[in-house]
Scaffold this active site. Structure first.
Site, PDB file in Angstrom:
ATOM      1  N   GLU A  93       0.764  -1.372   0.260  1.00 55.44           N
ATOM      2  CA  GLU A  93       0.316   0.057  -0.029  1.00 55.44           C
ATOM      3  C   GLU A  93       0.262   1.564   0.052  1.00 55.44           C
ATOM      4  O   GLU A  93       1.810   1.378   0.419  1.00 55.44           O
ATOM      5  CB  GLU A  93      -0.556   0.193   1.088  1.00 55.44           C
ATOM      6  CG  GLU A  93      -2.288  -0.941   0.721  1.00 55.44           C
ATOM      7  CD  GLU A  93      -3.345  -0.824   2.312  1.00 55.44           C
ATOM      8  OE1 GLU A  93      -2.994  -0.064   2.971  1.00 55.44           O
ATOM      9  OE2 GLU A  93      -4.257  -1.337   1.761  1.00 55.44           O
ATOM     10  N   CYS A 106       3.251   8.439   1.192  1.00 55.81           N
ATOM     11  CA  CYS A 106       4.236   7.698   2.235  1.00 55.81           C
ATOM     12  C   CYS A 106       4.175   6.676   1.407  1.00 55.81           C
ATOM     13  O   CYS A 106       3.423   5.518   0.907  1.00 55.81           O
ATOM     14  CB  CYS A 106       3.123   6.869   3.428  1.00 55.81           C
ATOM     15  SG  CYS A 106       3.315   6.163   4.527  1.00 55.81           S
ATOM     16  N   CYS A 113       7.344  -7.799   6.506  1.00 59.31           N
ATOM     17  CA  CYS A 113       8.146  -6.742   7.386  1.00 59.31           C
ATOM     18  C   CYS A 113       8.806  -8.389   8.134  1.00 59.31           C
ATOM     19  O   CYS A 113       8.464  -8.970   8.779  1.00 59.31           O
ATOM     20  CB  CYS A 113       7.963  -5.584   7.554  1.00 59.31           C
ATOM     21  SG  CYS A 113       9.657  -4.983   8.993  1.00 59.31           S
ATOM     22  N   CYS A 117       8.157  -5.879  15.304  1.00 60.66           N
ATOM     23  CA  CYS A 117       7.987  -5.227  16.403  1.00 60.66           C
ATOM     24  C   CYS A 117       6.171  -6.169  16.851  1.00 60.66           C
ATOM     25  O   CYS A 117       5.364  -6.106  16.131  1.00 60.66           O
ATOM     26  CB  CYS A 117       7.848  -3.984  15.759  1.00 60.66           C
ATOM     27  SG  CYS A 117       9.531  -3.580  15.306  1.00 60.66           S
ATOM     28  N   CYS A 120       3.275  -4.142  15.555  1.00 61.25           N
ATOM     29  CA  CYS A 120       3.234  -2.978  13.943  1.00 61.25           C
ATOM     30  C   CYS A 120       2.034  -4.091  13.616  1.00 61.25           C
ATOM     31  O   CYS A 120       3.030  -5.435  13.502  1.00 61.25           O
ATOM     32  CB  CYS A 120       4.307  -3.119  12.892  1.00 61.25           C
ATOM     33  SG  CYS A 120       4.446  -2.688  11.726  1.00 61.25           S
ATOM     34  N   CYS A 345       0.372   4.880   8.750  1.00 70.31           N
ATOM     35  CA  CYS A 345       1.836   4.296   8.313  1.00 70.31           C
ATOM     36  C   CYS A 345       1.819   2.808   9.249  1.00 70.31           C
ATOM     37  O   CYS A 345       1.780   3.008  10.536  1.00 70.31           O
ATOM     38  CB  CYS A 345       3.021   4.440   8.173  1.00 70.31           C
ATOM     39  SG  CYS A 345       3.052   6.366   6.687  1.00 70.31           S
TER      40      CYS A 345
HETATM   41  N1  SAH Z   1       9.874  -0.060   8.858  1.00 71.63           N
HETATM   42  C1  SAH Z   1      10.204   1.153   9.607  1.00 71.63           C
HETATM   43  C2  SAH Z   1       9.178   2.707   8.553  1.00 71.63           C
HETATM   44  C3  SAH Z   1       7.990   1.780   9.057  1.00 71.63           C
HETATM   45  S1  SAH Z   1       6.809   1.895  10.104  1.00 71.63           S
HETATM   46  C4  SAH Z   1      10.191   1.453  10.475  1.00 71.63           C
HETATM   47  O1  SAH Z   1       9.854   1.057  11.666  1.00 71.63           O
HETATM   48  O2  SAH Z   1      10.499   2.981  11.450  1.00 71.63           O
HETATM   49  C5  SAH Z   1       6.575   3.551   9.564  1.00 71.63           C
HETATM   50  C6  SAH Z   1       5.755   3.982  11.488  1.00 71.63           C
HETATM   51  O3  SAH Z   1       4.517   3.665  12.287  1.00 71.63           O
HETATM   52  C7  SAH Z   1       7.100   3.293  12.482  1.00 71.63           C
HETATM   53  O4  SAH Z   1       7.441   4.144  13.577  1.00 71.63           O
HETATM   54  C8  SAH Z   1       6.691   2.249  13.446  1.00 71.63           C
HETATM   55  O5  SAH Z   1       6.631   2.599  14.563  1.00 71.63           O
HETATM   56  C9  SAH Z   1       5.098   2.765  12.989  1.00 71.63           C
HETATM   57  N2  SAH Z   1       3.896   2.171  13.678  1.00 71.63           N
HETATM   58  C10 SAH Z   1       3.583   1.048  13.961  1.00 71.63           C
HETATM   59  N3  SAH Z   1       2.590   0.662  13.944  1.00 71.63           N
HETATM   60  C11 SAH Z   1       1.642   1.170  14.302  1.00 71.63           C
HETATM   61  C12 SAH Z   1       0.584   1.745  15.124  1.00 71.63           C
HETATM   62  N4  SAH Z   1      -0.016   0.622  15.340  1.00 71.63           N
HETATM   63  N5  SAH Z   1      -0.009   2.436  15.076  1.00 71.63           N
HETATM   64  C13 SAH Z   1       1.053   3.806  14.961  1.00 71.63           C
HETATM   65  N6  SAH Z   1       2.331   4.005  14.639  1.00 71.63           N
HETATM   66  C14 SAH Z   1       2.759   2.832  14.435  1.00 71.63           C
HETATM   67 FE1  SF4 Z   2       8.804  -3.320  10.442  1.00 73.16          FE
HETATM   68 FE2  SF4 Z   2       6.529  -2.154  11.813  1.00 73.16          FE
HETATM   69 FE3  SF4 Z   2       8.862  -2.628  12.846  1.00 73.16          FE
HETATM   70 FE4  SF4 Z   2       9.143  -0.908  10.549  1.00 73.16          FE
HETATM   71  S1  SF4 Z   2       7.595  -0.899  12.877  1.00 73.16           S
HETATM   72  S2  SF4 Z   2      10.068  -2.135  11.096  1.00 73.16           S
HETATM   73  S3  SF4 Z   2       7.424  -1.996   9.943  1.00 73.16           S
HETATM   74  S4  SF4 Z   2       7.809  -4.327  11.576  1.00 73.16           S
END
Ligand code: SAH
Ligand code: SF4
Length: 356
Positions: A93, A106, A113, A117, A120, A345
């Protein structure tokens, strides 16, 4: 017949050497580049300043591909989300987030990924593959198509003024393609997005941070989300490999490269986990210890079904922000955009996945 060459995603040098192999001079590569990235051409037929014979040669051996738009949604706050499909059927997306006088696209860098995390949704999906440079650039080009912003506007009135590399995937796990894509996006004879208008967010793949900055000059954001290793490792497994001290030392080194740079730290506000005043104070101490010009983005957590965490209350977030500001760190609170279409995002693709 040998496979056709995809032009979107070739570096300028690669395009030059390809045209040289067809017996064409360098200025032809420049013209072709401008058609692709300044005019946004989708066919060779419209490239009127190229000779008929070159056009038909290109037609025979090359392609200009856009991903297919599978669905498109616009949320009540005008956030615009596309589900895109590549030629192998993989989907990602891309989101456009309009602000009053500008807007950020974005973009995603991987299908899924590997970082896992805990907060996420993308992280719960495993990794399928890296995106190619062309697939990364073409997400932005799709947005340009939809908003009819070709030829590349040079003025500041454009809708698509910024890029955030914050979609699906960990960009620094796909460094080579990401660098190549960013250098195409910032090229002044093409798409022409200034490198200072591009922010890349990483979970902290330490050895790739300085190379990224040296090769692209884009702005850096770190997904920090916790003030110490004990907490960070609980929500971000990558922290065991690259702990906070290593990340912050690298941020310090990055700022030495150019003293004017701030580092943005993204900090997801998770209820009763990382949102106390003591957590904020611990963050302040960290930034002081590593002498970092930090800005914080306090992000409201977007919960998803099956996730173990909850968003912090508004009051907690405000108090946390004030604590950081007292210590002269900017700490704006980021409202999640496009919530009605799950467009934040890090939430990307989730809805579709559940539907399956
Ligand atoms: N992988 C990279 C970039 C993609 S994630 C990273 O982790 O930085 C982009 C942002 O979205 C990151 O700061 C991530 O922590 C945040 N994010 C992930 N899951 C989320 C959620 N459920 N609610 C709000 N932000 C979230
Ligand atoms: Fe991957 Fe989501 Fe962690 Fe970013 S926040 S590194 S997209 S698992």
């Amino acid at each position: 017949m040998s496979e056709k060459i995809e032009l979107i995603g070739l570096s300028k040098k690669e395009l030059e050497s390809y045209l040289a192999s067809l017996g064409e001079k360098n200025f032809r590569a420049k013209q072709l580049w401008q058609w692709l990235y300044y005019q946004g051409a989708k066919s060779f037929a419209e490239m009127s300043n190229l000779s008929k014979s070159l056009r038909s040669k290109l037609e025979e051996s090359c392609t200009i591909t856009r991903p297919k738009i599978i669905t498109e949604q616009i949320s009540s706050d005008k956030t615009h989300k596309w589900l895109l499909e590549f030629s192998d059927g993989e989907r990602i997306e891309t989101v456009y987030i309009p602000e009053e006088d500008r807007g950020a696209v974005c973009i995603s860098t991987q299908v899924g990924c590997a970082m896992g995390c805990k907060f996420c949704h993308t992280g719960s999906q495993k990794i399928t593959r890296n995106l190619t440079a062309g697939e990364i650039v073409s997400q932005f080009m799709i947005a340009r198509d939809v908003y009819k912003e070709w030829p590349s506007p040079k003025d500041e009135t454009r809708h698509l003024s910024n890029v955030v590399v914050m979609g699906m995937g960990e960009p620094l796990q796909n460094l080579e393609n990401v660098v190549k894509a960013l250098n195409i996006l910032t090229d002044g004879e093409g798409i022409s997005i200034s490198k200072r208008r591009i922010t890349l967010s990483t979970s902290g793949i330490v050895p790739n941070i300085i190379p990224l900055i040296k090769e692209t000059g884009v702005k850096l954001a770190i997904s920090l989300h916790a003030p110490n290793n004990e907490k960070r490792s609980q929500i971000m497994p990558i922290n065991k490999k690259y702990p906070i001290e290593e990340i912050l030392q690298t941020c310090h080194d990055y700022q030495q490269l150019d003293g004017s740079h701030f580092v943005t730290f993204e900090y997801l506000m998770l209820k009763d986990f990382n949102d106390s005043l003591a957590d904020a104070q611990e963050l302040v101490q960290l930034m002081k210890k590593y002498k970092i010009n930090a800005k914080f983005n306090l992000i409201a957590f977007n919960p998803w079904p099956g996730c173990d965490y909850e968003p912090s209350s508004r009051n907690k977030i405000i108090a946390f922000s004030q604590e950081l500001q007292k210590n002269r760190y900017a700490a704006p609170i980021r409202v999640a955009r496009g919530q009605d279409i799950l467009a934040a995002c890090g939430q990307l693709k989730s809805k579709k996945q559940e539907n399956k």
